[in-house]
Design an enzyme around this catalytic site. Structure first.
Site, PDB file in Angstrom:
ATOM      1  CB  SER A  38      -0.853  -0.038   1.274  1.00 44.11           C
ATOM      2  OG  SER A  38      -1.300   1.249   1.642  1.00 44.11           O
TER       3      SER A  38
ATOM      4  CE1 TYR B 265      -5.062  -1.740   4.701  1.00 39.47           C
ATOM      5  CE2 TYR B 265      -3.610   0.115   4.249  1.00 39.47           C
ATOM      6  CZ  TYR B 265      -4.420  -0.913   3.801  1.00 39.47           C
ATOM      7  OH  TYR B 265      -4.573  -1.122   2.443  1.00 39.47           O
TER       8      TYR B 265
HETATM    9  P1  NDP Z   1     -12.158  -5.252  -0.580  1.00 44.52           P
HETATM   10  O1  NDP Z   1     -12.667  -5.003   0.784  1.00 44.52           O
HETATM   11  O2  NDP Z   1     -12.842  -4.630  -1.744  1.00 44.52           O
HETATM   12  O3  NDP Z   1     -12.057  -6.854  -0.838  1.00 44.52           O
HETATM   13  C1  NDP Z   1     -11.436  -7.639   0.107  1.00 44.52           C
HETATM   14  C2  NDP Z   1     -11.369  -9.071  -0.365  1.00 44.52           C
HETATM   15  O4  NDP Z   1     -10.633  -9.831   0.612  1.00 44.52           O
HETATM   16  C3  NDP Z   1     -12.724  -9.724  -0.506  1.00 44.52           C
HETATM   17  O5  NDP Z   1     -12.683 -10.643  -1.570  1.00 44.52           O
HETATM   18  C4  NDP Z   1     -12.879 -10.451   0.836  1.00 44.52           C
HETATM   19  O6  NDP Z   1     -13.734 -11.577   0.677  1.00 44.52           O
HETATM   20  C5  NDP Z   1     -11.449 -10.885   1.109  1.00 44.52           C
HETATM   21  N1  NDP Z   1     -11.103 -11.086   2.518  1.00 44.52           N
HETATM   22  C6  NDP Z   1     -11.182 -10.199   3.551  1.00 44.52           C
HETATM   23  N2  NDP Z   1     -10.776 -10.765   4.690  1.00 44.52           N
HETATM   24  C7  NDP Z   1     -10.423 -12.042   4.381  1.00 44.52           C
HETATM   25  C8  NDP Z   1      -9.925 -13.137   5.128  1.00 44.52           C
HETATM   26  N3  NDP Z   1      -9.708 -13.034   6.447  1.00 44.52           N
HETATM   27  N4  NDP Z   1      -9.673 -14.311   4.484  1.00 44.52           N
HETATM   28  C9  NDP Z   1      -9.895 -14.444   3.147  1.00 44.52           C
HETATM   29  N5  NDP Z   1     -10.372 -13.437   2.388  1.00 44.52           N
HETATM   30  C10 NDP Z   1     -10.638 -12.260   3.000  1.00 44.52           C
HETATM   31  O7  NDP Z   1     -10.610  -4.816  -0.531  1.00 44.52           O
HETATM   32  P2  NDP Z   1      -9.688  -4.195  -1.670  1.00 44.52           P
HETATM   33  O8  NDP Z   1      -9.874  -4.928  -2.934  1.00 44.52           O
HETATM   34  O9  NDP Z   1      -9.809  -2.727  -1.655  1.00 44.52           O
HETATM   35  O10 NDP Z   1      -8.234  -4.522  -1.056  1.00 44.52           O
HETATM   36  C11 NDP Z   1      -7.528  -5.698  -1.403  1.00 44.52           C
HETATM   37  C12 NDP Z   1      -6.098  -5.572  -0.893  1.00 44.52           C
HETATM   38  O11 NDP Z   1      -5.490  -4.427  -1.448  1.00 44.52           O
HETATM   39  C13 NDP Z   1      -5.987  -5.423   0.621  1.00 44.52           C
HETATM   40  O12 NDP Z   1      -4.822  -6.091   1.072  1.00 44.52           O
HETATM   41  C14 NDP Z   1      -5.829  -3.933   0.788  1.00 44.52           C
HETATM   42  O13 NDP Z   1      -5.178  -3.602   1.975  1.00 44.52           O
HETATM   43  C15 NDP Z   1      -4.989  -3.607  -0.429  1.00 44.52           C
HETATM   44  N6  NDP Z   1      -5.013  -2.213  -0.841  1.00 44.52           N
HETATM   45  C16 NDP Z   1      -6.189  -1.621  -1.213  1.00 44.52           C
HETATM   46  C17 NDP Z   1      -6.165  -0.299  -1.629  1.00 44.52           C
HETATM   47  C18 NDP Z   1      -7.398   0.399  -2.086  1.00 44.52           C
HETATM   48  O14 NDP Z   1      -7.312   1.612  -2.337  1.00 44.52           O
HETATM   49  N7  NDP Z   1      -8.543  -0.263  -2.207  1.00 44.52           N
HETATM   50  C19 NDP Z   1      -4.934   0.482  -1.656  1.00 44.52           C
HETATM   51  C20 NDP Z   1      -3.766  -0.254  -1.248  1.00 44.52           C
HETATM   52  C21 NDP Z   1      -3.824  -1.547  -0.862  1.00 44.52           C
HETATM   53  P3  NDP Z   1     -14.861 -11.991   1.790  1.00 44.52           P
HETATM   54  O15 NDP Z   1     -15.724 -10.799   1.957  1.00 44.52           O
HETATM   55  O16 NDP Z   1     -15.530 -13.189   1.219  1.00 44.52           O
HETATM   56  O17 NDP Z   1     -14.071 -12.353   3.007  1.00 44.52           O
END
Ligand code: NDP
Length: 255
Positions: free
Chosen positions: A146, A159
């Site tokens: 990130s 985070y």
């Molecule tokens: P979302 O909240 O849109 O999606 C998260 C995904 O992770 C979902 O598919 C969810 O599925 C899954 N998930 C969450 N917790 C768990 C768990 N304990 N075990 C397995 N699956 C899990 O997040 P983003 O797409 O925005 O973020 C994805 C990654 O990118 C993260 O690591 C985030 O920190 C990183 N990131 C995001 C940024 C942004 O601007 N959006 C910027 C920088 C980094 P389910 O609901 O089924 O659990």
């Protein structure tokens, strides 16, 4: 340049948290480059729906619903892959959560939940995949960092610490696994349009700040991670080890 450099045909890719958001977009990109996808999330119904959508789009995909913070479930998932002859060639450690609260109000349980989900999970899933990749003498690990892998921001302390840790976990993996033909690298996305950021996207002051602070003057789209993800998953990156590549519209490049 040869197209085969970026070809992922015959490779199996596990993307954690690939039912939605950035993980989903990267999974679609890897599938379009030829990889067979293992879709993951905690919500089994969402995993099944995503597998149906991938299959309908003509991609090879299957589901593995497990919580990345549940070590026993992670170990079981890899044992199931082994039993089925499914060798994970590409791991994207993407699953993550956010929790916005000033540090003075943060409980230790909240701190641990974010560190477990965003950092320890990448070690545990990475170790299970890495053991098998090292034994086979090839593999690609892509950890999702990130902007906070580099820079702090108020109200997101755990985070920030987890994502700073992701950068160093990536270097630690490279230090131990590069000699075995396994490349570990990271992607550092900027502010992207996903569910995780919906409250910020809907907040006019925050939206204006992102647009003003980002040289590209806009939020990133999830599919804009695909180019770097395919590069880091493919043989085009076979001598790239321990790097974090920012896909952030230039935010980390300027004051
Ligand atoms: P979302 O909240 O849109 O999606 C998260 C995904 O992770 C979902 O598919 C969810 O599925 C899954 N998930 C969450 N917790 C768990 C768990 N304990 N075990 C397995 N699956 C899990 O997040 P983003 O797409 O925005 O973020 C994805 C990654 O990118 C993260 O690591 C985030 O920190 C990183 N990131 C995001 C940024 C942004 O601007 N959006 C910027 C920088 C980094 P389910 O609901 O089924 O659990």
């Amino acid at each position: 340049m040869s197209q085969t450099l970026f070809d992922l045909s015959g490779r199996v890719a596990l993307v954690t948290g690939s039912t939605r958001g950035l993980g989903r977009a990267m999974a679609e990109g890897l599938a379009a480059a030829g990889a067979r996808l293992v879709i993951n999330g905690t919500d089994a119904a969402r995993v099944e729906a995503a597998v149906r959508e991938f299959t309908a789009a003509g991609h090879a995909a299957e589901g593995a619903a497990f919580d990345v913070t549940d070590e026993a479930a992670v170990v079981r998932a890899f044992e199931t892959f082994d039993a089925r002859g499914l060798a994970v060639d590409i791991l994207v450690n993407n699953a993550g959560i956010q929790l916005r609260k000033p540090m003075l109000e943060l409980s230790t349980a909240e701190w641990r939940k974010v560190i477990d989900t965003n950092l320890t999970s990448a070690f545990v899933v990475g170790r299970e995949a890495g053991r098998r990749m090292v034994a086979r003498g090839r593999g690609k690990v892509i950890n999702i960092g990130s902007l906070t892998s580099e820079l702090a921001r108020a109200t997101v302390a755990p985070y920030t610490v987890a994502k700073g840790g992701i950068k160093m976990l990536t270097q630690a993996m490279a230090a131990e696994w590069a000699a075995h033909g396994v490349q570990a690298n990271a992607i550092g996305p900027g502010y992207m349009l996903t569910d995780m950021n919906q409250a910020l996207i809907d907040n006019p002051a925050f939206d204006a700040w992102v647009k003003a602070r980002t040289p590209a003057k806009r939020w990133g789209k999830p599919e804009e991670l695909v180019g770097v993800a395919v590069f880091l998953a493919s043989s085009a990156s076979d001598y790239v080890n321990g790097q974090i590549i920012y896909v952030d519209g230039g935010m980390t490049a300027v004051l």
